[in-house]
Design an enzyme around this catalytic site. Structure first.
Site, short mmCIF file in Angstrom:
data_model
loop_
_atom_site.label_atom_id
_atom_site.label_comp_id
_atom_site.label_asym_id
_atom_site.label_seq_id
_atom_site.Cartn_x
_atom_site.Cartn_y
_atom_site.Cartn_z
N ALA A 85 3.70 -7.02 1.38
CA ALA A 85 2.48 -7.10 2.19
C ALA A 85 2.78 -7.77 3.53
CB ALA A 85 1.42 -7.89 1.44
N GLU A 108 6.23 -13.13 -5.66
CA GLU A 108 4.86 -13.59 -5.36
C GLU A 108 4.55 -14.99 -5.88
OE1 GLU A 108 4.45 -9.06 -5.27
OE2 GLU A 108 5.64 -10.54 -6.34
N GLU A 130 7.23 -3.13 -5.71
CA GLU A 130 6.17 -2.44 -6.48
C GLU A 130 6.09 -0.97 -6.08
OE1 GLU A 130 2.85 -5.65 -7.69
OE2 GLU A 130 3.23 -5.57 -5.54
#
Length: 259
Positions: free
Chosen positions: A65, A133, A113
């Site tokens: 992200a 994460e 992912e």
């Protein structure tokens, strides 16, 4: 064709999608996610038989992200963005034809992912991978807690997620996270070689094989065997099946048309 952050080319029934945000480690900004979904939509409308996903440059496949973008978001916007990343990854998994992740650089967080949603992962030897994460006080939110244990087993998945470890390709290959490791200059040639092998087989059979494997992994064996049988039936009425038999009898390469 080119959208601003994802380039896409098709040749000989093989599609190549490149995340094109090198200056930001190909991180998943909202714009990149939009562009990625546009390319997936185009792939689903085409007669492509195999897709390769890679990143621009040598440093990153995708660093996950876009955390700089996220700093300016409200809590609700963060939740919506994580959901959107998850939906985008799911859309890649739902591409009907086989998808190869050509991992040219690091694949962390959402980047890994994305690779987990692909069918095969080929990695350049210098890269690192990880679901990192928990080191940011969050958890994988785009399927990582579900796809990783399905791929490498629950114990190894817990080890990687709990420790937020970044591992090298030697270890990744050992635990089954990737299928092959190559020199960086061999990454795309190797990926193309596999894609060509896939693309020369029966296109309808390939879609049904992917469907049977993916759906079958989610259910009990008895139901899974029914799924396999129903998928097999989809190939029986095809012209390609008859062409395969004919080509075998005539000792020549089959010319499949996806019909």
């Amino acid at each position: 064709f080119v959208t601003s952050l994802v380039t896409y080319e098709e040749k000989d029934y093989i599609g190549v999608m490149t995340l094109n945000r090198q200056e930001a480690a190909n991180a998943m900004s909202l714009q990149l996610l939009d562009d990625l979904n546009n390319v997936v939509h185009q792939i689903n409308q085409s007669d492509v038989r195999c897709v390769i996903i890679t990143g621009s440059g040598e440093k990153a496949f995708c660093a996950g992200a876009d955390l700089k973008e996220r700093r300016n978001m409200t809590k609700d916007e963060v939740v919506q963005t994580v959901k959107y990343i998850g939906e985008t990854v799911q859309n890649v998994e739902n591409i009907q034809v086989p998808v190869i992740a050509a991992l040219n650089g690091v694949a962390f967080g959402g980047g890994l992912e994305l690779a987990l949603a692909c069918d095969l992962r080929i990695a350049a030897e210098h890269i690192k991978l990880g679901l990192t994460e928990t080191s940011l006080a969050i958890i994988p939110g785009a399927g990582g807690t579900q796809r990783l244990p399905r791929l490498i087993g629950i114990g190894q998945a817990k080890r990687l997620i709990y420790t937020a470890s970044a591992i090298d390709t030697k270890e990744a290959l050992q635990i089954g996270l990737i299928e092959e490791v190559v020199h960086k200059e061999d990454l795309l040639p190797t990926s193309f070689s596999i894609a060509k092998r896939i693309a020369q087989n029966g296109p309808i059979a390939m879609k049904q094989a992917k469907r049977a494997i993916n759906l079958g992994m989610e259910v009990d064996l008895h139901t899974a065997l029914d799924i396999e049988h129903l998928s097999y039936l989809q190939t029986i009425e095809t012209e390609d099946r008859l062409e395969g038999l004919q080509a075998f009898a005539e000792k020549r390469a089959p010319q499949y048309k996806g019909k």
